[in-house]
Scaffold this active site. Structure first.
Site, mmCIF file in Angstrom:
data_model
loop_
_atom_site.group_PDB
_atom_site.id
_atom_site.type_symbol
_atom_site.label_atom_id
_atom_site.label_comp_id
_atom_site.label_asym_id
_atom_site.label_seq_id
_atom_site.Cartn_x
_atom_site.Cartn_y
_atom_site.Cartn_z
ATOM 1 C CB ILE A 206 -0.983 0.001 1.208
ATOM 2 C CG1 ILE A 206 -1.762 -1.332 1.250
ATOM 3 C CG2 ILE A 206 -1.928 1.208 1.136
ATOM 4 C CD1 ILE A 206 -2.496 -1.705 -0.030
ATOM 5 C CD GLU A 410 -3.263 3.237 -9.731
ATOM 6 O OE1 GLU A 410 -4.227 3.608 -10.411
ATOM 7 O OE2 GLU A 410 -2.526 4.010 -9.108
HETATM 8 C C1 FAD Z 1 5.267 -0.597 -5.552
HETATM 9 C C2 FAD Z 1 3.841 -1.025 -5.513
HETATM 10 C C3 FAD Z 1 2.861 -0.145 -5.067
HETATM 11 C C4 FAD Z 1 1.535 -0.554 -4.976
HETATM 12 N N1 FAD Z 1 0.591 0.297 -4.449
HETATM 13 C C5 FAD Z 1 -0.661 -0.178 -4.177
HETATM 14 C C6 FAD Z 1 -1.604 0.620 -3.465
HETATM 15 O O1 FAD Z 1 -1.345 1.781 -3.140
HETATM 16 N N2 FAD Z 1 -2.802 0.084 -3.167
HETATM 17 C C7 FAD Z 1 -3.143 -1.205 -3.513
HETATM 18 O O2 FAD Z 1 -4.247 -1.636 -3.190
HETATM 19 N N3 FAD Z 1 -2.277 -1.983 -4.226
HETATM 20 C C8 FAD Z 1 -1.046 -1.511 -4.537
HETATM 21 N N4 FAD Z 1 -0.147 -2.297 -5.218
HETATM 22 C C9 FAD Z 1 -0.540 -3.646 -5.617
HETATM 23 C C10 FAD Z 1 -0.702 -3.820 -7.124
HETATM 24 O O3 FAD Z 1 -1.833 -3.145 -7.577
HETATM 25 C C11 FAD Z 1 -0.731 -5.327 -7.406
HETATM 26 O O4 FAD Z 1 0.589 -5.810 -7.174
HETATM 27 C C12 FAD Z 1 -1.194 -5.659 -8.801
HETATM 28 O O5 FAD Z 1 -2.548 -5.345 -8.970
HETATM 29 C C13 FAD Z 1 -0.977 -7.144 -9.154
HETATM 30 O O6 FAD Z 1 -1.452 -7.979 -8.152
HETATM 31 P P1 FAD Z 1 -0.507 -9.136 -7.577
HETATM 32 O O7 FAD Z 1 0.789 -8.512 -7.210
HETATM 33 O O8 FAD Z 1 -1.228 -9.863 -6.519
HETATM 34 O O9 FAD Z 1 -0.242 -10.083 -8.801
HETATM 35 P P2 FAD Z 1 -1.133 -11.359 -9.233
HETATM 36 O O10 FAD Z 1 -2.552 -10.962 -9.317
HETATM 37 O O11 FAD Z 1 -0.776 -12.517 -8.375
HETATM 38 O O12 FAD Z 1 -0.607 -11.603 -10.713
HETATM 39 C C14 FAD Z 1 0.595 -12.326 -10.986
HETATM 40 C C15 FAD Z 1 0.711 -12.441 -12.515
HETATM 41 O O13 FAD Z 1 -0.415 -13.177 -13.022
HETATM 42 C C16 FAD Z 1 -1.112 -12.401 -13.995
HETATM 43 N N5 FAD Z 1 -2.547 -12.676 -13.897
HETATM 44 C C17 FAD Z 1 -3.339 -12.610 -12.806
HETATM 45 N N6 FAD Z 1 -4.600 -12.902 -13.132
HETATM 46 C C18 FAD Z 1 -4.615 -13.135 -14.468
HETATM 47 C C19 FAD Z 1 -5.626 -13.478 -15.418
HETATM 48 N N7 FAD Z 1 -6.912 -13.622 -15.064
HETATM 49 N N8 FAD Z 1 -5.268 -13.636 -16.709
HETATM 50 C C20 FAD Z 1 -3.984 -13.486 -17.092
HETATM 51 N N9 FAD Z 1 -2.989 -13.150 -16.249
HETATM 52 C C21 FAD Z 1 -3.299 -12.982 -14.958
HETATM 53 C C22 FAD Z 1 -0.762 -10.964 -13.662
HETATM 54 O O14 FAD Z 1 -0.947 -10.117 -14.779
HETATM 55 C C23 FAD Z 1 0.678 -11.094 -13.233
HETATM 56 O O15 FAD Z 1 1.487 -11.135 -14.362
HETATM 57 C C24 FAD Z 1 1.172 -1.874 -5.372
HETATM 58 C C25 FAD Z 1 2.157 -2.753 -5.870
HETATM 59 C C26 FAD Z 1 3.471 -2.346 -5.921
HETATM 60 C C27 FAD Z 1 4.493 -3.344 -6.419
#
Ligand code: FAD
Length: 428
Positions: A206, A410
């Site tokens: 976050i 995002e």
């Molecule tokens: C520096 C940083 C700041 C952030 N800031 C915030 C914030 O302020 N608030 C907040 O709420 N979140 C925040 N995030 C979280 C960010 O939005 C998530 O990391 C992002 O949405 C991806 O989710 P995940 O990391 O769980 O990846 P996952 O959902 O586990 O995805 C892993 C991989 O699988 C792929 N994948 C997943 N589902 C599918 C599908 N259905 N079809 C094809 N491919 C798929 C993804 O594209 C990715 O390549 C932040 C992340 C970082 C790294």
């Protein structure tokens, strides 16, 4: 009512229906001239379509933020990247200068509500320091916007006004260990108990959460699927713990936190909007946020182009500076073209939002293209710098590490492609 004077070779298109295809918001000057189809010269007063000029206000905001970025942000960006120091003093100053109010109405402490101005400002900060650009974008688009869009007058007075002034930052807690791309799978639960909610759960990654005066957190309010609500969780409340221990590849001076809620008790009035509407609310918030991440991508890509142009004009090999080699010129040309294209896509999405028209598809496209443009530009910028690009004496290796986040945060690039493809299908 539009007021047009039409002249030209034909004089045949004086009917308003034809002319209305040229309508657009054009508030830079009350008068102007465009050359339309069929060599018609339209002198108009009022609104026209398709005008590529920024308004005087937008140019002023862009130039002011550019100056601020060069004087106050750029000098320490590399050092902060190394130490991970959070630029709180700069972020407070940005609030005082009114940067955080750009997309919000004057009634709520903003400066009139122009998404275009805000996108230009994020681009200019991101051009020199993507970490600060990320903190700026997350504060405004993810932290302030939910309260602005869905909050009551009381919530806005208590939380939004000080956040816009920069007294504190705001954060958005959506992502959880088990709910990332599938953010609707949130496990955080808010149990209603008469006039209060007891909230328990964990949010990860976050942005800004330690310096946030409040965190907008999503939680399930029913055992049924996707019955999600958003809550304003004030900093310091009992049961809330915020840590910032991540060691990151890039965006190192941006604050990324874990948020633990252990039976956090908030009054019912801390719910944002109606109970159960949280899922749709966060989709709306992410649509707007994608414009700002797109703008940040344009900024990073432009920063890579700036650095590459400067380096290629100084570095000599084979008796010539690098910018004389066609292989380098082609890289620079491709970078410049993609930066321009990404910027147009971001500004179009911002313009649609400002017109209160649907913009989700354009925002997803802009975010996807601009973030991937930033990554490509960073790779090419490092290549143009050769071995020097691999060292941290130049900003391009930092841009390369920072750009990667833009393809993830995002909504990953895969999720943007899913959103775009879904929008291509007919609606039920
Ligand atoms: C520096 C940083 C700041 C952030 N800031 C915030 C914030 O302020 N608030 C907040 O709420 N979140 C925040 N995030 C979280 C960010 O939005 C998530 O990391 C992002 O949405 C991806 O989710 P995940 O990391 O769980 O990846 P996952 O959902 O586990 O995805 C892993 C991989 O699988 C792929 N994948 C997943 N589902 C599918 C599908 N259905 N079809 C094809 N491919 C798929 C993804 O594209 C990715 O390549 C932040 C992340 C970082 C790294």
């Amino acid at each position: 009512m539009l007021n047009y004077v039409v002249s030209g070779d034909a004089g045949i298109c004086t009917n308003v229906d034809y002319l209305t295809i040229f309508r657009t918001a054009f508030n830079y000057s009350r008068y102007g001239t465009i050359r339309g189809r069929m060599n018609l010269k339209l002198t108009y007063k009022g609104e026209i379509y398709l005008n590529w000029d920024l308004t005087a206000d937008e140019q002023l905001i862009r130039d002011t933020v550019r100056e601020f970025a060069q004087e106050k942000v750029e000098p320490g960006a590399s050092a902060r990247d190394e130490t991970g120091e959070f630029p709180w003093a700069i972020m407070q100053e940005m609030g005082k200068l009114g940067f955080y109010g750009l997309p919000f109405s004057e009634e709520w402490g903003g400066s009139g509500g122009s998404t275009i101005s805000y996108a230009l400002a994020v681009e200019e900060i991101g051009r020199v320091d993507a970490s600060l650009g990320l903190g700026f974008a997350a504060h405004v688009s993810l932290g302030c916007s939910p309260v602005y869009l869905f909050g009551t007058a009381k919530q806005k007075e208590q939380y939004l006004l000080p956040a816009i002034r920069g007294d504190f930052l705001a954060a958005f807690g959506l992502t959880e260990p088990e709910a990332g791309s599938d953010a609707g799978g949130t496990r955080t639960f808010a149990e209603r108990d008469e006039d209060v909610y007891h909230i328990s759960g964990t949010k990860i990654f976050i942005t800004n959460a330690k310096h946030a005066g409040y965190i907008v957190a999503t939680a399930r309010t029913d055992r049924t699927e996707r019955h999600i609500s958003s809550f304003v969780i004030p900093q310091g409340i009992r049961g809330l713990q915020v840590t910032a221990n991540y060691k990151k590849m890039g965006m190192r001076s941006s604050e990324t936190c874990e948020v633990f809620m252990d039976n956090v008790t908030v009054p019912h009035e801390n719910i944002l909007g109606e109970p159960g509407k949280g899922f749709h609310q966060f989709l709306d918030i992410l649509d707007g946020g994608r414009i700002s991440i797109g703008a940040l991508g344009v900024g990073v890509a432009q920063g890579c182009l700036d650095a590459s142009l400067s380096y290629s004009r100084q570095r000599k090999q084979f008796g010539k500076t690098l910018n004389h080699f066609q292989a380098i010129q082609f890289k620079l040309a491709d970078m410049a073209m993609e930066v321009e294209l990404a910027r147009m896509m971001v500004l179009k999405a911002a313009w649609l939002k400002d017109q209160h028209r649907p913009f989700a598809q354009e925002a997803a496209m802009a975010k996807l293209f601009a973030s991937e443009t930033a990554m490509r530009a960073a790779l090419q910028a490092v290549q143009i710098h050769g071995g020097a690009g691999y060292m941290n004496d130049f900003p391009v290796e930092r841009f390369m590490r920072d750009a990667k986040l833009l393809e993830i945060g995002e909504g990953t690039s895969e999720i943007q492609r899913m959103v775009i493809a879904r929008n291509l299908e007919p609606k039920d």
